[in-house]
Enzyme design. Sequence first.
Site, PDB file in Angstrom:
ATOM      1  N   ASP A 234       0.966  -1.363  -0.021  1.00 21.94           N
ATOM      2  CA  ASP A 234       0.037  -0.106  -0.061  1.00 21.94           C
ATOM      3  C   ASP A 234       0.829   1.292  -0.063  1.00 21.94           C
ATOM      4  O   ASP A 234       2.087   1.122   0.295  1.00 21.94           O
ATOM      5  CB  ASP A 234      -0.915   0.149   1.147  1.00 21.94           C
ATOM      6  CG  ASP A 234      -2.297   0.989   0.941  1.00 21.94           C
ATOM      7  OD1 ASP A 234      -2.052   1.894   0.047  1.00 21.94           O
ATOM      8  OD2 ASP A 234      -3.185   0.803   1.805  1.00 21.94           O
TER       9      ASP A 234
HETATM   10  C1  BGC Z   1      -4.953   3.672   0.356  1.00 21.51           C
HETATM   11  C2  BGC Z   1      -5.158   2.340  -0.968  1.00 21.51           C
HETATM   12  C3  BGC Z   1      -4.857   3.390  -2.395  1.00 21.51           C
HETATM   13  C4  BGC Z   1      -3.472   4.010  -1.970  1.00 21.51           C
HETATM   14  C5  BGC Z   1      -3.289   4.788  -3.501  1.00 21.51           C
HETATM   15  C6  BGC Z   1      -3.632   4.214   0.259  1.00 21.51           C
HETATM   16  O1  BGC Z   1      -3.728   5.305   1.286  1.00 21.51           O
HETATM   17  O2  BGC Z   1      -4.958   2.800   1.377  1.00 21.51           O
HETATM   18  O3  BGC Z   1      -6.202   1.756  -0.867  1.00 21.51           O
HETATM   19  O4  BGC Z   1      -4.933   2.474  -3.108  1.00 21.51           O
HETATM   20  O5  BGC Z   1      -3.524   4.902  -1.138  1.00 21.51           O
HETATM   21  O6  BGC Z   1      -4.180   6.069  -3.507  1.00 21.51           O
END
Ligand code: BGC
Length: 750
Positions: A234
Site C-alpha cells: 500500500d
Molecule cells: C490506500 C489504498 C490506495 C492507495 C493509493 C492508500 O492510502 O489505502 O487503498 O490504493 O492509497 O491511493
Amino acid sequence: MNEVFENQIADLIRQLTLEEKIALTIGRDFWSTNEVARLGIPAITLTDGPHGVRKAFQGNEIGIGNSIPATCFPTAVSLASSWDTGLAEEVGQALGKESQALDVQVLLGPGVNIKRTPVGGRNFEYFSEDPLLSGEMGAAWVNGVQSQGVGTSLKHYACNNQESERMSISSEVDQRTLREIYLAAFEKVVKKAQPWTIMTAYNKVNGIFASEHPQLLKQILKEEWGFEGVALSDWGAVNEKPKGLVAGLDLEMPGPSNNHTEKLLKSVEAGELPEAVIDGAVRRVLQMVLRATASRQPGATFDQAAHHALARKAAAESIVLLKNEEDFLPLDPAGLSSVAVLGQFAAQPRYQGAGSSKVVPTRLDIPLTELTGWLGEAVKVTYADGYDETNSIDEKLISEAVEQARQAQVAIILAGLPASFESEGFDRTHIYLPESHNRLIEEVCKVQPNTVLVLQNGSVVAMPWLAGPKAILEAGLGGQAVGGAIVDVLSGQVNPSGKLAETFPLKLEDTPAFLNFPGEAGEVRYGEGLFVGYRYYDKRQVKPLFPFGYGLSYTTFEYSGIALSKNTTQAGETLEVRVTLRNSGARAGKEVVQIYVRPLESGYTRPTRDLKAFAKVELQPGETKEVSLNLQERDFMVFDSERQAWRMEGGRYQIEAGGSCEQPAQKVDVTVIEDPQSARRRFSRATLLKHVIEDEAGRAAAIELFAGSRVANWLTGTDEMFLAIPIFKTASLGGISEEAIDNLIANLNR
Ligand code: BGC
C-alpha cells in the site's frame, strides 16, 4: 510463474544491473513503475479503484477530487448487496475498458477486507462481513477487469479492518480466525481469478508489518495459494525494505525512495541480502510489466452512455428494500397529485465514499430531477432542504420541510451519512445519522403517514425512527446513476432484489467487536474470534435490526423441496443441494437463494451457520424453478490451529436454504464421513492425558510409558482432575523424563 515471457524475463535479468533491478522494485513516482529504457522495459501506470478509474491529471500528483472524469459505479457496499456475481463481472469489464481508454494498466482494487465492525471508516469500500460473499464478488470483479487486459490489486492484505492508527496498529488475531474469516476472501479471489497484484496492508498482523510478513506473503499467499502475481505495498506501507523483499514483497509504491534504494544496495553489497531475492521480485514485476504492455490498447475509448446505464442498472440491483408497510411501494404517479421531496441529499446526493477511491464522475443523476421527471407534470412536486451541510439542526429548515410534507399526499425523504461522518482515514465513533437527519425523519413522519425514506450511506446506521416511514430503501453509496436507480425502484420499473451484505445492529453496543475496538497501546485484539457479523448475532442470540441477507421484494417467494444428491459426503466429493423456488406474488422479481451449513455436532467452537453458496434467481409471477448449488469439502472445513491444516470434520450437519440468515426456510441433514487418519488428534506437550488415552495408539503408548509411575494410577482412574493434566506435567508430577515425553509425542504424531 506463468510461462509466458519466461525466457525474455530470464534474459532481461541477466542484463540488468543491481541498481536497475532495485529500481524495478520501487515506483518511479506516485502512480507508475520505473522503466529501463536501455533494455526496452517500459513503465506502467497503476491507479485507484475500486469503483471507478481515478487517474490524476498530469502534474496533480495525488488527484483526489481532481482526476480525469470516469464512470462512478456503485461502491462495494452497494454492489455487494446485489449478490450478483455476473453484475460484478460486468462492472469489472466496464472498469477494464475505462482503464484501457485512460491508459491505466493496473486498477487498484477490489477491497475484500471483512467488515469487522460497523464503524470501520472504509466499510463502504469493502463488500461484506462474510468471507464467501466478499470472495465471490471480488473474484467476479477481478475476472471482469482482467478480461480487458488490465490488472487488478486485491487489497488490503491483511487484517486492515479499521482506520484508527491504520499505519501502525497490530491486528492480534488467532490462526483459526485468520484463516476462516480474514484470509478466506483473499484466498478465494487468488484461487479463482489470479489478480495481477495484491496490495499489502499498512498495519501489522500479530506484531509483524503486513508488508514484511513471511507467513502471509511467502508461506500462505505464494506457496500455499499459488499466487503468481506481484505483492505490492500500500502507498507508503514499506518500513524495512530488505525485510519486506525477503518476506515476499515485490514492489514498493509509491516511489522514488532513495533511502530504500541505498539500503538495498548496501545490504546486497554486505552480503546480507542475496541478490537472488531481488531477482525473485524483479521476475514478478517484469512479468506484470510485459503482460500489461502487451495488452495495452492505444487509442481505446469507452461508451460513456452505456457505462452510465450499467451504473444505473448496478445501483438499482443493489438497492435493499428494508420496509414496505401495506405494500406502499411501488408508487404509481397516476394515483398521485402532490409529492414533497425532502432532504438536501435529493439535490446533492451522497453517492460515493471519501478518500483515495473518490472519482470525478462523467455525469451525475440528481434524485430530485429524476423524481420530478418521473412523477410528471400532473404531480405537484415541492422540495425542501430539511438540513444543510453543517449537520446541526436548523429548526427553520425542518419546519419548512414539515409544512411541505403536511400539504403533500406523499413525502419522500433522502437522508444518510455525509462524507464528514465516514471516510478512509478515520473510523466512526457511533452509528447514528446526523441529528439533523434524524429530526427531519421524525418530524415529517409525525405529520405525514405516507412517508418513504431513501438512505444514502456507506455503512450501517441505527434507526430510532424505524416505526415512522411506511417504506425504507437502503440505497448505499450507489454511484453516479443512483438518482435514476432510486426512481427505477420506487416506480416498480425494477423490483428490488438487494439483500444486506452486513448485519444492521440495533445499537453499537450489540456489535461483535464493541469491547475490542479500536485497541490500545498499538494493538487491537480480535477477541470476538470467528464470531464476526451474523456469526456473532446468531451465536449470542442478539436480535439485530435487520439480519445479514435480508431484503424485501414487491413479490413473494416460497421455498420447498430441499434435497441433496446424497445423504453422506466426504473429502473430494461434491454435494449438490437442490431447492425449489416459486414466485408466489404478482410481479416478476429476483430472489437471492442463500445456502448455509450448520454443524449439528462438533469438537470445535463453530458458528451456528456459515454462508456457503448463493445464487440470484429471476422468476416471473407464478413461475417455479429448481435451484441447484454445489458444496465442496472446504464448505465443511475448520482450520485446525494445532494441526496447522484444514480439516473436514466428520459428523452431522444441516444444510439450510432461505432468503436471509434468519429464515432458513428449508433444511435437510447430511453426514460427513471423515477419514479416521485425518480425524486423529495432533499431539503436543500440552495435550491432556484424557485426550491421549482417548486415542487407541495413545492409550497403548501411555500405559507403557507411565507403567510403574504414579501417572499410571491417574490413567486408570476416573478422577477428572488428574486426567486433565497435560503430558508435559508428567515430568514434574510423575518423574517421567523429558526425552521420553518428547518421544511419545513424536511417535503419536508419526
Ligand atoms: C490506500 C489504498 C490506495 C492507495 C493509493 C492508500 O492510502 O489505502 O487503498 O490504493 O492509497 O491511493
